[in-house]
Design an enzyme around this catalytic site. Structure first.
Site, PDB file in Angstrom:
ATOM      1  N   SER A 126      26.180 -13.969  14.892  1.00 14.01           N
ATOM      2  CA  SER A 126      25.138 -14.299  14.809  1.00 14.01           C
ATOM      3  C   SER A 126      24.207 -15.004  13.666  1.00 14.01           C
ATOM      4  O   SER A 126      22.891 -15.390  13.000  1.00 14.01           O
ATOM      5  CB  SER A 126      23.853 -13.999  15.259  1.00 14.01           C
ATOM      6  OG  SER A 126      23.744 -13.446  16.678  1.00 14.01           O
ATOM      7  N   LYS A 177      23.342 -18.684  12.916  1.00 10.62           N
ATOM      8  CA  LYS A 177      21.434 -19.090  13.358  1.00 10.62           C
ATOM      9  C   LYS A 177      20.314 -19.593  11.460  1.00 10.62           C
ATOM     10  O   LYS A 177      19.913 -19.896  11.969  1.00 10.62           O
ATOM     11  CB  LYS A 177      20.610 -17.619  14.192  1.00 10.62           C
ATOM     12  CG  LYS A 177      21.546 -17.349  15.341  1.00 10.62           C
ATOM     13  CD  LYS A 177      20.613 -16.767  16.788  1.00 10.62           C
ATOM     14  CE  LYS A 177      20.560 -16.196  17.879  1.00 10.62           C
ATOM     15  NZ  LYS A 177      21.987 -15.445  17.406  1.00 10.62           N
ATOM     16  N   SER A 205      17.582 -12.616  17.202  1.00 10.73           N
ATOM     17  CA  SER A 205      18.954 -12.666  17.277  1.00 10.73           C
ATOM     18  C   SER A 205      18.537 -13.828  18.864  1.00 10.73           C
ATOM     19  O   SER A 205      19.131 -12.951  19.941  1.00 10.73           O
ATOM     20  CB  SER A 205      19.658 -11.891  17.361  1.00 10.73           C
ATOM     21  OG  SER A 205      20.475 -12.780  16.433  1.00 10.73           O
ATOM     22  N   LYS A 246      19.912 -11.352   8.065  1.00 10.86           N
ATOM     23  CA  LYS A 246      20.586 -12.169   9.309  1.00 10.86           C
ATOM     24  C   LYS A 246      21.551 -11.100   9.586  1.00 10.86           C
ATOM     25  O   LYS A 246      22.522 -10.662   9.414  1.00 10.86           O
ATOM     26  CB  LYS A 246      20.698 -12.841   9.621  1.00 10.86           C
ATOM     27  CG  LYS A 246      20.736 -13.652  11.295  1.00 10.86           C
ATOM     28  CD  LYS A 246      19.847 -14.201  11.819  1.00 10.86           C
ATOM     29  CE  LYS A 246      19.711 -13.987  13.490  1.00 10.86           C
ATOM     30  NZ  LYS A 246      19.950 -12.400  13.593  1.00 10.86           N
TER      31      LYS A 246
END
Length: 277
Positions: free
Chosen positions: A61, A64, A118, A223
């Site tokens: 993820s 993203k 997420s 992140k």
């Protein structure tokens, strides 16, 4: 006189012992269990630490951050509502989502929970609600990666669920530096929680990164990511000696390993001011 000289020598040696011990602690490499990692001074681009930084790996993820950039670069209104449909259900990993099919949310809310928590269905919906649909969105992701000189990176979906979303720790510092320039990404990625309406009822989403709750870190961007193929992954930007520093951790072996690797790296750099000169 000889005794005095011997006494003085003993005093000098005794005073040097803690200095030598400190120098050894500073010189020792930090403990990093992840498959790959890097720490980079954000202003200069200078690598302060690197481990397998050019190895191409799945990134889960962390993807993203790029997804958010493509959404914002499209200049489409974040205040426009979008609906979660059956096309947004993960049929690759069958990952869990708190957003039932039919949920209607503002695009800004989808972007917020995709970055902070997420939320995969939110990322899928944002990519589908794009000129050219999801294929057009993925093309834009790869075009943006090329523009950022992420030469060893490739993307096939907006969530990172696919193991074919690959990059390197060094390439991801370029992504982090670019994403850091977006105030919206910084705000959403570092917020602590978000109350979401529009699904089956009120949903409270929380940040997946415990480092954002540590005041001493002063996290400017983050992140997290995990898949079985990628392991536990992290991007975080935080100051070291007053200078923004990006840490990328890829493929940590356990659920807290990526955070601990980042803590170990930052602690090592804080003991080594020479690295930031």
């Amino acid at each position: 006189m000889l005794r005095l000289h011997l006494f003085l020598i003993v005093l000098v040696v005794a005073s040097l012992v803690p200095l030598i011990a400190h120098a050894k602690r500073v010189a020792a490499k930090p403990v990093v269990h992840a498959r790959a990692a890097i720490a980079v001074d954000l202003a200069t681009g200078r690598a302060l630490y690197a481990k397998h930084a050019d190895e191409r790996l799945p990134i889960a993820s962390l993807t993203k951050l790029l997804t958010a950039m493509v959404v914002l670069d499209s200049k489409r209104s974040l205040h426009k509502p979008a609906r979660i449909t059956d096309a947004d259900v993960d049929r690759l990993k069958w990952s869990r989502s708190r957003l039932p099919v039919g949920s209607l949310l503002l695009r800004k809310t989808m972007l917020h929970i995709a970055l902070m928590s997420s939320e995969n269905r939110a990322a899928f919906a944002l990519s589908r609600d794009y000129p050219g649909g999801r294929p057009g969105f993925v093309r834009a992701m790869n075009h943006t990666a090329q523009r950022l000189h992420m030469r060893r990176s490739h993307f096939v979906d907006p969530t990172g669920l696919s193991p074919h979303n690959v990059s390197t720790a060094r390439d991801l510092t370029r992504l982090a530096r670019a994403a850091y320039r977006y105030p919206t990404i910084r705000e959403y990625a570092t917020s602590h929680h978000k109350l979401v309406l529009g699904g089956a009822g009120p949903l409270m989403y929380r940040n997946t990164d415990p480092l954002v709750y540590r005041a001493s870190w002063r996290v400017g961007l983050q992140k997290t990511g995990f898949t079985n193929e990628a392991g536990h992954c992290l991007i975080v930007i935080a100051p070291v000696h007053g200078r923004p520093t990006v840490f990328v951790i890829l493929g940590a072996p356990n659920a807290q390993g990526h955070f601990q690797d980042a803590v170990n790296l930052r602690s090592w750099l804080l003991r080594c001011p020479v690295h930031h000169r």
